[in-house]
Structure formats: C-alpha cells, structure tokens
Enzyme design. Structure first.
Site, PDB file in Angstrom:
ATOM      1  N   GLY A  41      14.202  52.301  51.214  1.00 29.91           N
ATOM      2  CA  GLY A  41      14.421  50.956  51.737  1.00 29.91           C
ATOM      3  C   GLY A  41      14.890  50.062  50.614  1.00 29.91           C
ATOM      4  O   GLY A  41      15.429  50.544  49.601  1.00 29.91           O
ATOM      5  N   ARG A  81      15.264  58.329  56.994  1.00 24.16           N
ATOM      6  CA  ARG A  81      15.509  58.834  58.356  1.00 24.16           C
ATOM      7  C   ARG A  81      16.941  59.350  58.489  1.00 24.16           C
ATOM      8  O   ARG A  81      17.207  60.260  59.244  1.00 24.16           O
ATOM      9  CB  ARG A  81      15.243  57.738  59.376  1.00 24.16           C
ATOM     10  CG  ARG A  81      13.761  57.580  59.613  1.00 24.16           C
ATOM     11  CD  ARG A  81      13.480  56.782  60.866  1.00 24.16           C
ATOM     12  NE  ARG A  81      12.203  56.132  60.729  1.00 24.16           N
ATOM     13  CZ  ARG A  81      12.033  54.870  60.372  1.00 24.16           C
ATOM     14  NH1 ARG A  81      13.083  54.096  60.145  1.00 24.16           N
ATOM     15  NH2 ARG A  81      10.844  54.353  60.236  1.00 24.16           N
ATOM     16  N   HIS A 132      -2.522  46.759  41.482  1.00 27.32           N
ATOM     17  CA  HIS A 132      -1.605  46.283  42.530  1.00 27.32           C
ATOM     18  C   HIS A 132      -0.887  44.987  42.098  1.00 27.32           C
ATOM     19  O   HIS A 132      -1.032  43.954  42.733  1.00 27.32           O
ATOM     20  CB  HIS A 132      -2.385  46.058  43.847  1.00 27.32           C
ATOM     21  CG  HIS A 132      -1.505  46.115  45.066  1.00 27.32           C
ATOM     22  ND1 HIS A 132      -1.917  46.618  46.266  1.00 27.32           N
ATOM     23  CD2 HIS A 132      -0.224  45.715  45.269  1.00 27.32           C
ATOM     24  CE1 HIS A 132      -0.942  46.523  47.163  1.00 27.32           C
ATOM     25  NE2 HIS A 132       0.104  45.978  46.569  1.00 27.32           N
ATOM     26  N   ILE A 133      -0.131  45.126  41.010  1.00 25.72           N
ATOM     27  CA  ILE A 133       0.575  43.952  40.470  1.00 25.72           C
ATOM     28  C   ILE A 133       2.095  44.081  40.615  1.00 25.72           C
ATOM     29  O   ILE A 133       2.852  43.431  39.900  1.00 25.72           O
ATOM     30  CB  ILE A 133       0.213  43.699  38.982  1.00 25.72           C
ATOM     31  CG1 ILE A 133       0.485  44.947  38.127  1.00 25.72           C
ATOM     32  CG2 ILE A 133      -1.226  43.226  38.839  1.00 25.72           C
ATOM     33  CD1 ILE A 133       0.565  44.667  36.636  1.00 25.72           C
TER      34      ILE A 133
HETATM   35  O1  LIG Z   1       2.072  45.186  48.192  1.00 28.58           O
HETATM   36  C1  LIG Z   1       2.669  44.165  48.211  1.00 28.58           C
HETATM   37  C2  LIG Z   1       3.321  43.638  49.365  1.00 28.58           C
HETATM   38  O2  LIG Z   1       3.265  44.243  50.449  1.00 28.58           O
HETATM   39  O3  LIG Z   1       3.914  42.541  49.238  1.00 28.58           O
END
Ligand SMILES: O=CC(=O)O
Length: 247
Positions: free
Chosen positions: A82, A105, A212-213
């Site tokens: 994506g 896909r 998660h940065i």
């Molecule tokens: O993980 C981060 C987001 O989905 O923006």
C-alpha cells in the site's frame, strides 16, 4: 488519530450510525523512514553494538566482531504494498538491492516500476533476506507471518514489522529467535502494547524493539492532529470528512 482502524468495532459503528475518520496516508512517508531506520538498526546490530560500547565490551577484537548484514545486493520482500509499502520500496531503491519482492492482491504498477516482483507470501518468506511487514491488520492478514512461514525463512533472514503486532505469531517468532533459526527481528509493533517487561523479546540480543513510534515526528503528528480536528468539525457540520472510513 491513526491510519489503521483495526482497533475499532466497525460493525457496531455502522449499526449505531457513528461516522469514523482516520488519518490515511498522512504518515506513510515518516513510517517508511522509521522502517528503514529499524531495518538497518536490526541488520547491523546497532543496539547490541551500543550496549557493548557502554558496558566496556569494546576491545581490540577480531574483524568480524559486531558484523551484521548489508542491505546492498540482498533480496528484500515487502508484505503488503500500500502507500507505506510503496514509500519503503522507493527508499530501498537507492540501496542497490538485488531484488525487490512484494505481495499484494494484484500487480502494482508503482512497485513494478521500482523493479518489484509480485510473489505469494510463501515465496516471499522463503526467498527474502529481509522481510518487511507493512500490511493492514484484518481477518485475512492476522498471523500472516505464522509458524509455518517463520519455519520457511532463511537462517539469516531479518524480519521487520511496522504494521500491527497480530500480523505475526509472536510465540512462534520467539521460539525461532531462541533457536537462532532466523537472523534477527525489528519490531515497532508487538503484542501486547505496551509490552510487559518480562516478555522474552526484551532480553534477546537479536531483537530491536521500538514502542510503536512509526509516525512519531512532530510534523506528522501535528498534521494528523489537524486532520483529526477537521474530521470532527466535519461531523459536527454534517459535511464530508478530510479522511473518512466507508463503513
Ligand atoms: O500505527 C499507526 C497508525 O495506524 O497510524
């Protein structure tokens, strides 16, 4: 205020007529930057090397001390192509890799133009030296990196996940790391978040963990906040949101 909306009960939202906004595509570039950083930090053992330096383990040593693997001349596989995947692929283009593989896909002209080859997920995990997971989490992609696929990876493969923790069977991953069946892992996302301090991943030397940065740059978070505010105002005004999820 996120790209992903896997944490939202879409069925309930639809049932009760609640509109959902998100921040689609605003953070793709900065998440791709984080991915490249995490890829290199993991492949070249930055945190292990830094730890050695600050604990006095840096001595005159053999020529292969703290060696990692180059991205140059390697096969890199991107799971999910994506906006973020394409942005990662563009950045990787300057690394002189030998082959870019991707799953999607259908064939993506943008990925093809970058020399990318569309493959199945099983071909990708088998053939790649570096595997980057950047696909949205849904019923089809949950545990896309499962035990069977982890077992197919090259013994030096480095796996990076910047999507969602549940894309990977984390228990199977921990087993593979313990048994040195793969080279290393870089995770910006994991299960659960925040990761409890007694989780085995935390003590592993061949693992780089980030809290998660992926999108945490001042500019991107500001832009995400502005879009979120505009989305809220649009709901209050009963007008079109800047980024609305079609429920
Ligand atoms: O993980 C981060 C987001 O989905 O923006």
């Amino acid at each position: 205020m996120s790209v992903g909306y896997d944490h939202v009960d879409l069925i309930a939202m639809k049932k009760y007529g609640v509109r959902l906004g998100h921040t689609s595509n605003i953070s793709s570039e900065v998440i791709a930057e984080t991915t490249i950083g995490l890829l290199i930090a993991t492949a070249r053992r930055f945190f292990e090397a830094n730890h050695a330096l600050i604990t006095g383990e840096w001595k005159d040593s053999d020529i292969f001390w703290m060696c990692g693997r180059s991205i140059r001349n390697s096969i890199v596989g991107i799971v999910g192509c994506g906006n973020i995947g394409i942005s990662i692929a563009k950045k990787l283009n300057s690394f002189n890799i030998s082959q870019l593989l991707y799953t999607s896909r259908g064939e993506k002209p943008e990925a093809k133009n970058l020399g990318g080859k569309l493959v199945t997920i099983d071909e990708l995990v088998e053939q790649s030296d570096f595997i980057i997971v950047s696909v949205a989490l849904n019923e089809d992609t949950k545990y896309i990196i499962n035990r069977k696929r982890i077992a197919k990876m090259k013994s030096h493969a480095v796996l990076v996940n910047i999507g969602r923790g549940e894309l990977i069977d984390q228990d199977a991953l921990i087993e593979a790391l313990r048994e040195n069946r793969i080279g290393g892992v870089g995770l910006d996302v994991m299960t659960p978040e925040p990761l409890p301090l007694d989780n085995p991943l935390i003590k592993m030397t061949n693992v780089v963990l980030l809290p998660h940065i992926g999108s945490s740059s001042i500019e991107t978070r500001t832009e995400m906040a502005v879009v979120t505010a505009k989305n809220i105002i649009a709901v209050l005004d009963n007008s079109a949101m800047t980024k609305e999820v079609q429920l």
